[in-house]
Scaffold this motif. Sequence first.
Motif, PDB file in Angstrom:
ATOM      1  N   ARG A  15      -7.327  65.644  20.932  1.00 26.04           N
ATOM      2  CA  ARG A  15      -6.915  65.835  19.545  1.00 26.04           C
ATOM      3  C   ARG A  15      -5.408  65.775  19.353  1.00 26.04           C
ATOM      4  N   SER A  16      -4.649  65.663  20.425  1.00 26.69           N
ATOM      5  CA  SER A  16      -3.192  65.626  20.281  1.00 26.69           C
ATOM      6  C   SER A  16      -2.746  64.286  19.692  1.00 26.69           C
ATOM      7  N   ALA A  17      -1.557  64.275  19.126  1.00 27.71           N
ATOM      8  CA  ALA A  17      -1.059  63.080  18.444  1.00 27.71           C
ATOM      9  C   ALA A  17      -0.783  61.935  19.401  1.00 27.71           C
ATOM     10  N   THR A  18      -0.437  62.247  20.639  1.00 32.10           N
ATOM     11  CA  THR A  18      -0.085  61.203  21.604  1.00 32.10           C
ATOM     12  C   THR A  18      -1.180  60.976  22.632  1.00 32.10           C
ATOM     13  N   ALA A  19      -2.391  61.444  22.363  1.00 31.84           N
ATOM     14  CA  ALA A  19      -3.469  61.358  23.353  1.00 31.84           C
ATOM     15  C   ALA A  19      -3.802  59.918  23.706  1.00 31.84           C
ATOM     16  N   PHE A  20      -3.856  59.037  22.723  1.00 28.08           N
ATOM     17  CA  PHE A  20      -4.233  57.643  22.972  1.00 28.08           C
ATOM     18  C   PHE A  20      -3.221  56.963  23.889  1.00 28.08           C
ATOM     19  N   LYS A  21      -1.935  57.146  23.605  1.00 27.96           N
ATOM     20  CA  LYS A  21      -0.898  56.529  24.436  1.00 27.96           C
ATOM     21  C   LYS A  21      -0.890  57.123  25.842  1.00 27.96           C
ATOM     22  N   ALA A  22      -1.014  58.433  25.919  1.00 21.62           N
ATOM     23  CA  ALA A  22      -0.991  59.087  27.226  1.00 21.62           C
ATOM     24  C   ALA A  22      -2.201  58.668  28.067  1.00 21.62           C
ATOM     25  N   PHE A  23      -3.370  58.563  27.425  1.00 22.22           N
ATOM     26  CA  PHE A  23      -4.554  58.141  28.165  1.00 22.22           C
ATOM     27  C   PHE A  23      -4.413  56.704  28.653  1.00 22.22           C
ATOM     28  N   ASN A  24      -3.928  55.810  27.814  1.00 18.35           N
ATOM     29  CA  ASN A  24      -3.758  54.417  28.244  1.00 18.35           C
ATOM     30  C   ASN A  24      -2.775  54.309  29.391  1.00 18.35           C
ATOM     31  N   PHE A  25      -1.727  55.109  29.377  1.00 23.28           N
ATOM     32  CA  PHE A  25      -0.768  55.114  30.479  1.00 23.28           C
ATOM     33  C   PHE A  25      -1.417  55.654  31.756  1.00 23.28           C
ATOM     34  N   TRP A  26      -2.183  56.733  31.621  1.00 23.94           N
ATOM     35  CA  TRP A  26      -2.857  57.302  32.782  1.00 23.94           C
ATOM     36  C   TRP A  26      -3.858  56.295  33.347  1.00 23.94           C
ATOM     37  N   LEU A  27      -4.628  55.634  32.480  1.00 21.82           N
ATOM     38  CA  LEU A  27      -5.632  54.667  32.939  1.00 21.82           C
ATOM     39  C   LEU A  27      -4.981  53.500  33.666  1.00 21.82           C
ATOM     40  N   LEU A  28      -3.869  53.016  33.155  1.00 23.77           N
ATOM     41  CA  LEU A  28      -3.150  51.934  33.832  1.00 23.77           C
ATOM     42  C   LEU A  28      -2.725  52.365  35.230  1.00 23.77           C
ATOM     43  N   ASN A  29      -2.167  53.560  35.335  1.00 19.83           N
ATOM     44  CA  ASN A  29      -1.751  54.066  36.647  1.00 19.83           C
ATOM     45  C   ASN A  29      -2.939  54.274  37.576  1.00 19.83           C
ATOM     46  N   PHE A  30      -4.043  54.774  37.042  1.00 20.44           N
ATOM     47  CA  PHE A  30      -5.220  55.013  37.867  1.00 20.44           C
ATOM     48  C   PHE A  30      -5.807  53.697  38.381  1.00 20.44           C
ATOM     49  N   GLU A  31      -5.891  52.691  37.524  1.00 17.47           N
ATOM     50  CA  GLU A  31      -6.425  51.399  37.966  1.00 17.47           C
ATOM     51  C   GLU A  31      -5.502  50.730  38.982  1.00 17.47           C
ATOM     52  N   ASN A  32      -4.197  50.892  38.817  1.00 18.32           N
ATOM     53  CA  ASN A  32      -3.261  50.383  39.831  1.00 18.32           C
ATOM     54  C   ASN A  32      -3.446  51.110  41.155  1.00 18.32           C
ATOM     55  N   PHE A  33      -3.684  52.408  41.095  1.00 14.08           N
ATOM     56  CA  PHE A  33      -3.935  53.197  42.297  1.00 14.08           C
ATOM     57  C   PHE A  33      -5.190  52.700  43.016  1.00 14.08           C
ATOM     58  N   LEU A  34      -6.269  52.450  42.254  1.00 13.76           N
ATOM     59  CA  LEU A  34      -7.504  51.945  42.869  1.00 13.76           C
ATOM     60  C   LEU A  34      -7.292  50.569  43.490  1.00 13.76           C
ATOM     61  N   ARG A  35      -6.501  49.745  42.848  1.00 15.56           N
ATOM     62  CA  ARG A  35      -6.229  48.411  43.376  1.00 15.56           C
ATOM     63  C   ARG A  35      -5.420  48.496  44.669  1.00 15.56           C
ATOM     64  N   LEU A  36      -4.468  49.424  44.718  1.00 13.50           N
ATOM     65  CA  LEU A  36      -3.633  49.549  45.913  1.00 13.50           C
ATOM     66  C   LEU A  36      -4.384  50.102  47.113  1.00 13.50           C
ATOM     67  N   ILE A  37      -5.319  51.015  46.867  1.00 11.64           N
ATOM     68  CA  ILE A  37      -6.075  51.555  48.000  1.00 11.64           C
ATOM     69  C   ILE A  37      -7.325  50.725  48.279  1.00 11.64           C
ATOM     70  N   GLU A  38      -7.482  49.631  47.529  1.00  6.92           N
ATOM     71  CA  GLU A  38      -8.526  48.626  47.737  1.00  6.92           C
ATOM     72  C   GLU A  38      -9.932  49.209  47.655  1.00  6.92           C
ATOM     73  N   VAL A  39     -10.204  49.909  46.556  1.00  8.18           N
ATOM     74  CA  VAL A  39     -11.544  50.429  46.300  1.00  8.18           C
ATOM     75  C   VAL A  39     -12.223  49.457  45.351  1.00  8.18           C
ATOM     76  N   GLU A  40     -13.308  48.834  45.814  1.00 13.99           N
ATOM     77  CA  GLU A  40     -14.011  47.835  45.019  1.00 13.99           C
ATOM     78  C   GLU A  40     -15.395  48.299  44.572  1.00 13.99           C
ATOM     79  N   GLU A  41     -16.033  49.163  45.348  1.00 18.89           N
ATOM     80  CA  GLU A  41     -17.396  49.587  45.029  1.00 18.89           C
ATOM     81  C   GLU A  41     -17.388  50.527  43.829  1.00 18.89           C
TER      82      GLU A  41
END
Length: 159
Positions: A15-41
């Motif tokens: 419900r916070s005003a910046t939730a959408f931006k913060a979530f998109n930033f977190w998701l980008l970082n999380f997907e980069n993390f998964l790509r770097l540790i090579e998790v495909e399954e």
Amino acid sequence: MERLIRPEKLDIDPRSATAFKAFNFWLLNFENFLRLIEVEEDNLRLTALLSMVSLRVYENIQDATTYTAAIKVLKEMYNQPVNRVHARLVLASRKQQPGPVPQQKDQPHPGHPADNTTGELSDGAVAPDKPAGDTTPATPIPAPRRSHRMVRPPDRYSP
């Protein structure tokens, strides 16, 4: 190295005003993390996702059986529609930044008499007091005179 690139846990109030931006930033970082540790399954990605969210967020995605379904739930949770009343309030309460406006910095407005040296108007017509082909500079328009007098307040007020 994984510890250096590992994103923080997702603990954002939807419900916070910046939730959408913060979530998109977190998701980008999380997907980069998964790509770097090579998790495909998909099941390993879901396990990594569940370990990277707080209890408050986990309660919303605990029923998801795949990584894709969990991400879909999170996107729906953080992608709230814009509150139009609030958006109008924000727009109405905005103020101009101090300083000159970029278009008016040193140049007069197009069609301004100070910019006109040939006597031609902005639409290509010639000013009435200038014959066609006359290249002498146009006479500047004088500033309007003030018709009111300034009234000074009295120095002292009498009782």
